[in-house]
Design an enzyme around this catalytic site. Structure first.
Site, short mmCIF file in Angstrom:
data_model
loop_
_atom_site.label_atom_id
_atom_site.label_comp_id
_atom_site.label_asym_id
_atom_site.label_seq_id
_atom_site.Cartn_x
_atom_site.Cartn_y
_atom_site.Cartn_z
N ARG A 1 0.80 -1.17 0.03
CA ARG A 1 -0.03 0.07 -0.04
C ARG A 1 0.85 1.23 -0.02
NH1 ARG A 1 -4.91 1.40 4.34
NH2 ARG A 1 -3.21 1.16 6.07
N ASP B 1 -3.90 3.52 14.52
CA ASP B 1 -3.26 3.85 13.29
C ASP B 1 -3.70 5.36 12.99
OD1 ASP B 1 -5.38 3.82 11.76
OD2 ASP B 1 -4.59 2.15 10.50
#
Length: 531
Positions: free
Chosen positions: A167, A447
């Site tokens: 990613r 996160d």
């Protein structure tokens, strides 16, 4: 660190000499490749970012997101994506994490079908982190990745690793250490370009892609740019057209209204869509920041069974399976709790319930953030999905219209919920400024996405006014300032990640929360302070 013929300049030459492996990643040929990607994509990228700002201005003025009239034919016509490679036919459990050496080894060895190596929300994008991540992934692809802990324990990748999917950062994030013709490069192109330049041929020769997760897309045109960038890279590297494959995270509210269109733009390389639930909740808050009737309650009450999230996930399944693509479930934030069996059992029960909901709804796989959760999720999917996937589950019963996708969510805001948002936003931001992008807080893996929810909710609750706690005390800036000061003091005096940057994080969070408009991303102003 310059390639004069390409007018390519790197602004961080001092970093390059600190680590002997950096020169092997930042070769003159690799930099020239990045320059070609930048020159092709940058004008379009800037235009697409401007379109985002214009779209948000309409929402701030009172408009609501909806399905596009001009793309109705794409939604209503019959077509499918290209055949999905054998390596991605079974994705029942995927593990995600930052591009840190030990993490990569443990994830590849975890028993998950796929490992998503993350340069984005679970990584703090210091240039050292990004370059070392490229080194680690190159070594993993070449079969040479090893790690020895300070205690002498030896780690290496086993004989049957998870399939690697990378990613890169979203289109909105810059890489300030790299410029072309005086223009700062997109972090997305730096991450993607360096990875494919060094690894694409090796992976393609093994029928392993390369494969990608694409984050933060808001429109089909943004997906189309990725398709063109991948086609350019394939041509430059001598790869067959369409060998690079992509799964798109549907993690913005505008994107849920263009899922057919996004798959269509990427139809020769799309293999699925993913319910990026945490960023999606953040995007709901950000997109509808001007709409007082769309306030959300505290984060713990915004679960996947509330109507707007249920509609989103079920429409994603229906859309993907109609188009021959996989519908991936999202991340449960829980992590194992050591030393408290009862708390750990409760956390694992929540994970099992979440994964059971996903597999019974028709998802083809799910995400976990910790290797210990791989067997937990796998057991659920193995029991309820004996086939490699659920493309046969068409979900023709789903009728998720515009109103269902933006339905308000009832609930409350407790003092504890407000306080937790302050703590999570502060502690995560402070750790991020120290170079950590993935931080366990109160047995949840936080996160950038979950920190964004916390700070966006604080802004919304405080700026829309007249809100109260259940005991009728006002939710106001005096309460926020007091809570922030208290948590900053505790963090500063602790040994927790981020302690050294507590005051910097507090100042940033205070500025963003007091601002008249909700900022688009926490990571943009924080990036200027990242070491």
């Amino acid at each position: 660190m310059a390639v004069p013929s390409e007018k390519f300049v790197s602004q961080s030459a001092e970093i390059h000499t600190d680590h002997p492996g950096y020169a092997d990643i930042l070769t003159s040929e690799a930099l020239a490749f990045l320059a070609r990607l930048h020159r092709y994509a940058e004008p379009r990228r800037q235009s697409l970012l401007q379109a985002r700002r214009q779209r948000q201005a309409r929402y701030d003025a009172g408009c609501l997101p909806d399905f596009r009239v001009d793309t109705r034919a794409i939604r209503e016509s019959e077509w499918t994506v290209a055949p999905i490679p054998a390596a991605l036919q079974d994705r029942r459990v995927e593990i995600t994490g930052p591009v840190e050496r030990k993490m990569i080894i443990n994830a590849l060895n975890s028993g998950a079908k796929v490992f998503m190596a993350d340069f984005e929300d679970s990584s703090a994008p210091s240039f050292a982190n990004q370059l070392e991540g490229q080194i680690h992934l190159r070594d993993a692809v070449n079969g040479t990745l090893e790690y020895r802990s300070p205690e002498g324990k030896h780690y290496r990748v086993g004989s049957d690793p998870a399939v690697l999917v990378v990613r890169p950062r979203g289109w909105h994030l810059p890489e300030r250490h790299v410029s072309v013709d005086g223009e700062t490069m997109a972090g997305a192109l730096v991450d993607f370009g360096l990875f494919v330049f060094h690894n694409a041929r090796t992976l393609q020769a093994r029928d392993l892609g390369p494969y990608f997760y694409l984050p933060k897309l808001e429109a089909m045109e943004e997906a189309a740019l990725w398709d063109e960038v991948m086609a350019l890279a394939e041509d430059e590297l001598g790869l067959p057209c369409g060998s690079m494959k992509a799964t798109v995270l549907i993690e913005t509210l505008p994107a849920v209204f263009q899922m057919h269109e996004i798959l269509h733009a990427l139809r020769r390389r799309a293999v699925g869509l993913n319910c990026g639930r945490w960023d999606y909740i953040f995007s709901y808050l950000k997109t509808l920041r001007g709409h007082r009737d769309r306030l959300l309650p505290e984060r713990g009450q915004v679960v996947m069974t509330v109507p707007f999230l249920k509609a989103y996930s079920e429409l994603l399944i229906q859309t993907c399976h109609r188009r021959g693509a996989f519908a991936m479930g999202g991340m449960a934030a829980q992590i194992p709790i050591k030393g408290d069996d009862e708390a750990n059992d409760n956390a694992m029960a929540k994970v099992r319930a979440d994964k059971l909901r996903e597999v019974q709804a028709g998802h083809d796989g799910t995400w976990v953030a910790h290797p210990a959760l791989v067997p937990v999720a796998k057991e659920i999917f193995d029991r309820h999905m004996p086939s490699p996937n659920q493309l046969h589950v068409r979900r023709e019963d789903v009728e998720a219209n515009r109103d269902a996708l933006i339905a308000p969510c009832g609930g409350t805001i407790s003092r504890a919920g407000f306080d937790n948002n302050v703590e999570v936003a502060l502690r995560y931001t402070a750790a991020w400024l120290e170079g950590l992008g993935c931080v366990p807080i109160h047995h949840l893996m936080e996160d950038a996405a979950t920190a964004e929810i916390a700070r966006a909710q604080l802004w919304q609750w405080l700026h829309h006014g007249s809100l109260e706690f259940p005991d009728h005390a006002p939710i106001d800036f005096a309460w926020f300032d007091h809570a922030l000061a208290a948590h900053t003091h505790r963090l500063r005096e602790s040994s927790l990640p981020g302690a050294r940057r507590a005051d910097d994080a507090a100042q940033l969070l205070a500025t963003l929360t007091h601002a008249d408009q909700l900022g688009d991303f926490l990571t943009l102003p924080a990036y200027a302070q990242l070491a």
